[in-house]
Design a protein around this motif. Structure first.
Motif, short mmCIF file in Angstrom:
data_model
loop_
_atom_site.label_atom_id
_atom_site.label_comp_id
_atom_site.label_asym_id
_atom_site.label_seq_id
_atom_site.Cartn_x
_atom_site.Cartn_y
_atom_site.Cartn_z
N ASP A 139 -15.80 14.38 -15.74
CA ASP A 139 -15.98 13.03 -15.19
C ASP A 139 -15.54 12.97 -13.73
OD1 ASP A 139 -16.97 12.11 -17.59
OD2 ASP A 139 -15.07 11.20 -18.24
N LYS A 140 -14.41 13.62 -13.41
CA LYS A 140 -13.94 13.65 -12.02
C LYS A 140 -14.93 14.38 -11.13
CE LYS A 140 -8.98 13.41 -12.92
NZ LYS A 140 -7.69 14.12 -12.85
N ILE A 141 -15.41 15.52 -11.61
CA ILE A 141 -16.37 16.29 -10.82
C ILE A 141 -17.66 15.49 -10.63
CG2 ILE A 141 -17.83 18.36 -10.82
CD1 ILE A 141 -15.57 19.85 -12.21
N ALA A 142 -18.10 14.79 -11.66
CA ALA A 142 -19.33 14.01 -11.58
C ALA A 142 -19.18 12.87 -10.55
CB ALA A 142 -19.70 13.45 -12.95
N LYS A 143 -18.06 12.18 -10.59
CA LYS A 143 -17.85 11.09 -9.62
C LYS A 143 -17.82 11.64 -8.20
CE LYS A 143 -15.37 7.92 -12.63
NZ LYS A 143 -14.09 7.30 -12.95
N TRP A 144 -17.11 12.73 -8.01
CA TRP A 144 -17.04 13.32 -6.67
C TRP A 144 -18.42 13.80 -6.22
CZ3 TRP A 144 -18.00 18.26 -4.81
CH2 TRP A 144 -17.59 18.51 -3.51
N ASN A 181 -27.60 15.14 1.47
CA ASN A 181 -26.47 15.97 1.90
C ASN A 181 -26.73 17.44 1.57
OD1 ASN A 181 -24.01 17.01 2.62
ND2 ASN A 181 -22.81 15.54 1.45
N ILE A 182 -27.24 17.70 0.38
CA ILE A 182 -27.51 19.09 -0.03
C ILE A 182 -28.60 19.68 0.85
CG2 ILE A 182 -28.41 20.55 -1.88
CD1 ILE A 182 -27.05 18.54 -3.84
N GLU A 183 -29.69 18.95 1.04
CA GLU A 183 -30.80 19.45 1.85
C GLU A 183 -30.37 19.70 3.30
OE1 GLU A 183 -33.98 20.38 0.94
OE2 GLU A 183 -33.11 20.16 -1.06
N GLU A 184 -29.48 18.88 3.81
CA GLU A 184 -29.05 18.99 5.20
C GLU A 184 -28.08 20.15 5.43
OE1 GLU A 184 -26.48 16.29 8.33
OE2 GLU A 184 -27.69 15.28 6.80
N HIS A 185 -27.19 20.38 4.47
CA HIS A 185 -26.09 21.33 4.70
C HIS A 185 -26.19 22.64 3.92
CE1 HIS A 185 -23.89 18.47 7.09
NE2 HIS A 185 -24.05 17.54 6.15
N ILE A 217 -24.16 23.84 -4.29
CA ILE A 217 -23.45 22.86 -5.11
C ILE A 217 -22.23 23.49 -5.75
CG2 ILE A 217 -23.61 21.41 -7.18
CD1 ILE A 217 -26.62 21.07 -6.52
N LYS A 218 -22.40 24.67 -6.32
CA LYS A 218 -21.30 25.38 -6.98
C LYS A 218 -20.18 25.69 -5.98
CE LYS A 218 -20.24 29.53 -9.59
NZ LYS A 218 -20.79 30.75 -10.19
N LYS A 219 -20.56 26.16 -4.80
CA LYS A 219 -19.57 26.52 -3.78
C LYS A 219 -18.76 25.30 -3.36
CE LYS A 219 -21.30 29.28 -0.81
NZ LYS A 219 -22.00 29.83 0.36
N ARG A 220 -19.43 24.17 -3.16
CA ARG A 220 -18.73 22.94 -2.76
C ARG A 220 -17.78 22.45 -3.86
NH1 ARG A 220 -20.72 19.12 0.82
NH2 ARG A 220 -18.77 18.10 0.31
N ILE A 221 -18.24 22.51 -5.10
CA ILE A 221 -17.38 22.06 -6.21
C ILE A 221 -16.19 22.99 -6.37
CG2 ILE A 221 -17.27 21.72 -8.71
CD1 ILE A 221 -20.19 20.77 -8.57
N MET A 222 -16.41 24.29 -6.27
CA MET A 222 -15.31 25.24 -6.41
C MET A 222 -14.31 25.11 -5.27
SD MET A 222 -17.06 28.61 -8.06
CE MET A 222 -15.49 29.38 -8.46
N ALA A 242 -22.13 25.24 -15.90
CA ALA A 242 -22.78 24.33 -16.84
C ALA A 242 -22.99 22.96 -16.19
CB ALA A 242 -21.96 24.19 -18.12
N PHE A 243 -22.00 22.50 -15.45
CA PHE A 243 -22.13 21.21 -14.77
C PHE A 243 -23.21 21.27 -13.69
CE2 PHE A 243 -21.17 18.45 -11.18
CZ PHE A 243 -21.19 17.21 -11.80
N VAL A 244 -23.25 22.35 -12.93
CA VAL A 244 -24.23 22.49 -11.85
C VAL A 244 -25.65 22.46 -12.41
CG1 VAL A 244 -25.15 24.10 -10.12
CG2 VAL A 244 -22.71 23.63 -10.20
#
Length: 162
Positions: free
Chosen positions: A87-92, A101-105, A130-135, A148-150
């Motif tokens: 839930d925390k990861i999803a909100k963030w 943001n993903i397409e730009e960076h 996405i994985k790198k940013r979350i990690m 799994a979340f990604v």
């Protein structure tokens, strides 16, 4: 190996535990009845040997069932923690990892500056970003959970493109 959440493990352990306890208890009752009544008129040695081996097997089923039910409780607690983290990861992610943001960076950390057009290459590049940013944001979360979340999050954002 496919990631299996703690909730799935808890459910598997619960169903396995109930089944093993049930089979073990019914088997032990049947074994005791067989030992007392001897419906097949077996010789004494064969009766004790058969009942002893089968009794040991049913006791093993019963004990393994109890251990599986105990594991269910552990995995159930882990599933609650896992759900909180997701839930925390999803909100963030909803705030920080938008489509724009993903397409730009996603090319910022890469030495290759050419734009990808192949859907498969785009999938891997976006997922990696996405994985790198979350990690980077959530350091102590297991990599399998993030993978799994990604997969789910990617489908949520880019699902209509595929």
């Amino acid at each position: 190996m496919v990631y299996q959440s703690s909730a799935q493990k808890a459910e598997d352990n619960q169903s396995s535990g109930i089944m093993l306890v049930t089979v073990g208890a019914i088997g032990l009752i049947g074994d005791i009845i067989f030992l007392i009544k001897n419906p097949l008129d077996m010789p004494m040695f064969n009766k004790y040997l058969s009942c002893g081996v089968m009794g040991a097997l049913f006791v093993l089923f019963f004990v393994m069932g109890i251990l599986a039910v105990r594991s269910y409780k552990i995995f159930k607690d882990k599933a609650t923690e896992e759900g909180t983290v997701i839930d925390k990861i999803a909100k963030w992610s909803e705030q920080e990892l938008t489509y724009e943001n993903i397409e730009e960076h996603m090319y910022d950390d890469d030495e290759v500056y050419e734009k990808l057009t192949d859907k498969e290459d785009l999938y891997f590049k976006r997922s990696e970003y996405i994985k790198k940013r979350i990690m980077r944001q959530y350091v102590n979360v297991s990599e399998e959970l993030i993978d799994a979340f990604v997969d789910d999050y990617y489908e949520k954002i880019f699902g209509d493109e595929n």
